[in-house]
Design an enzyme around this catalytic site. Structure first.
Site, PDB file in Angstrom:
ATOM      1  N   LYS A   1     -14.048  -7.455  -5.864  1.00  0.00           N
ATOM      2  CA  LYS A   1     -14.331  -7.704  -4.452  1.00  0.00           C
ATOM      3  C   LYS A   1     -15.805  -8.099  -4.347  1.00  0.00           C
ATOM      4  O   LYS A   1     -16.697  -7.323  -4.679  1.00  0.00           O
ATOM      5  CB  LYS A   1     -14.012  -6.475  -3.611  1.00  0.00           C
ATOM      6  CG  LYS A   1     -12.495  -6.212  -3.530  1.00  0.00           C
ATOM      7  CD  LYS A   1     -12.121  -5.467  -2.260  1.00  0.00           C
ATOM      8  CE  LYS A   1     -10.635  -5.561  -1.973  1.00  0.00           C
ATOM      9  NZ  LYS A   1      -9.832  -4.502  -2.572  1.00  0.00           N
TER      10      LYS A   1
ATOM     11  N   LYS B   1       0.836  -1.196   0.000  1.00  0.00           N
ATOM     12  CA  LYS B   1       0.000   0.000   0.000  1.00  0.00           C
ATOM     13  C   LYS B   1       0.876   1.253   0.000  1.00  0.00           C
ATOM     14  O   LYS B   1       1.669   1.467   0.936  1.00  0.00           O
ATOM     15  CB  LYS B   1      -0.922   0.012   1.220  1.00  0.00           C
ATOM     16  CG  LYS B   1      -1.714  -1.283   1.415  1.00  0.00           C
ATOM     17  CD  LYS B   1      -2.583  -1.637   0.212  1.00  0.00           C
ATOM     18  CE  LYS B   1      -3.300  -2.960   0.430  1.00  0.00           C
ATOM     19  NZ  LYS B   1      -4.074  -3.395  -0.754  1.00  0.00           N
TER      20      LYS B   1
HETATM   21 MG    MG Z   1      -6.943  -2.534  -3.713  1.00  0.00          MG
END
Ligand code: MG
Length: 368
Positions: free
Chosen positions: A265, A165
């Protein structure tokens, strides 16, 4: 077969340690999960889970799921749970949008269909591919050294794919990517997830500064328009995650050549039914996939394992194991578990997870 009862639990999922996104602008310490069980008049039941990643990551939040279930569950009582596409249309008419509210119901319907057919969900939705699916770590943002230490910790758990990230400022992000890339091991995949933190100017600057990186950048900017602008000015493969909600988003991504990879997702797109449509579109158009969820226990993880296990290996890069990041396990030793850095979907009928009622505690709502 008819739906006779829907029971809803709320479960707090504390993280093992605080988790930061996008240069520290977003901190997460616990998740709010909603777990439900759909009972039928034929003594078959199914389980589903919906768990947003906190309240700031997506336009979705735990209490929102339970409020939406108040609208949807009464409509489902008396319906045949095996008519899954039909019930998805029913939910979309009754409550347009809000796909994240519907995911837990949809997963439970597939669980029921699997039990009714005596088949694992991955077999029902297309057939089990032979190979286990690599799990991508989720490496919290930090200094380059802190991030490498976190990659090292995940290596110790068997992970060979790492979602790192980034998204703080241009200079620090270039330093992070260079440091991590320099320490990538043979056979490992490191990719860089910006969680929409960059402006196009920043994305173009960082990505063009790290031309040596042979990997992809995920959700560099907020919108598909901005990502399209980055696409035109850079050479790395790009993955769209948070900006993919519907199959219409996906068809635009393909039509306009915005991304080569998408992160589907299950919770964000509304469940396995809608994820399956996206899967087939991606397979038809050569778009590579990651199959993940926005959070949850082994129940959510196992639902994504079934979807991922139905995709041929070159087209499915990774899944995610939220269970490795939380301190609650409602179904110990069941479902998809990290084995040598990979998930394999259970061979049991349905999803293959039966949560422990003692861990779930008292339901917050029962619809009958
Ligand atoms: Mg992502």
């Amino acid at each position: 077969m008819k739906i006779t009862r829907i029971t809803v639990w709320q479960l707090d999922l504390p993280l093992h340690k605080p988790y930061w996104l996008s240069g520290g602008r977003l901190k997460f310490e616990r998740l709010d999960s909603t777990i439900l069980r759909i009972d039928t008049d034929e003594s078959i039941h199914g389980w589903g889970e919906g768990c947003p990643w906190g309240v700031t990551y997506l336009p979705a939040f735990g209490r929102g799921i339970r409020a939406g279930l108040e609208e949807l569950c009464p409509l489902l009582i008396g319906q045949d749970p095996r008519a899954i596409d039909r019930l998805n249309r029913l939910m979309d008419v009754a409550l347009p949008g809000h796909p994240y509210i519907k995911a837990a119901i949809d997963i439970a319907l597939w669980d029921i269909l699997g039990h009714a057919a005596g088949m694992a969900v991955c077999n029902l939705i297309g057939g089990r591919e032979p190979d286990p699916v690599p799990i991508a770590s989720s490496v919290s943002t930090g200094t380059p050294e802190e991030m490498l230490a976190e990659v090292e910790r995940f290596r110790g758990l068997g992970y060979r794919v790492h979602s790192c990230k980034i998204g703080a400022n241009v200079g620090l992000d270039i330093a992070r990517v260079r440091h991590l890339n320099a320490h990538q091991r043979p056979g490992e995949v490191l990719f860089y997830d910006v969680n929409r933190a960059w402006l196009p100017r920043e994305a173009i600057t960082v990505m063009n500064a790290v031309a040596e990186v042979q990997s992809w950048f995920e959700q560099p900017c907020e919108t598909l328009e901005e990502i399209a602008q980055v696409r035109r000015a850079t050479r790395h493969p790009i993955c769209v995650d948070e900006a993919l909600h519907t199959i219409n988003d996906l068809s635009r991504i393909q039509r306009e050549g915005i991304a080569e990879v998408v992160n589907i997702k299950i919770n964000r797109v509304g469940g396995l039914t809608k994820a399956r449509r996206m899967r087939d579109f991606c397979l038809a158009h050569g778009i590579t996939m990651m199959i993940m969820d926005s959070g949850g226990t082994v129940l959510s993880d196992t639902a994504i394992a079934h979807m991922a296990q139905s995709i041929p290996a070159p087209s499915c890069l990774a899944v995610w194991s939220c269970q490795d990041m939380i301190r609650v396990d409602p179904a110990p030793s069941q479902g998809a578990r990290n084995v040598d850095g990979c998930f394999t979907a259970p061979i049991l009928p349905g999803i293959g997870v039966e949560p422990d009622l003692d861990v779930l505690g008292e339901p917050v709502c029962v619809y009958a």
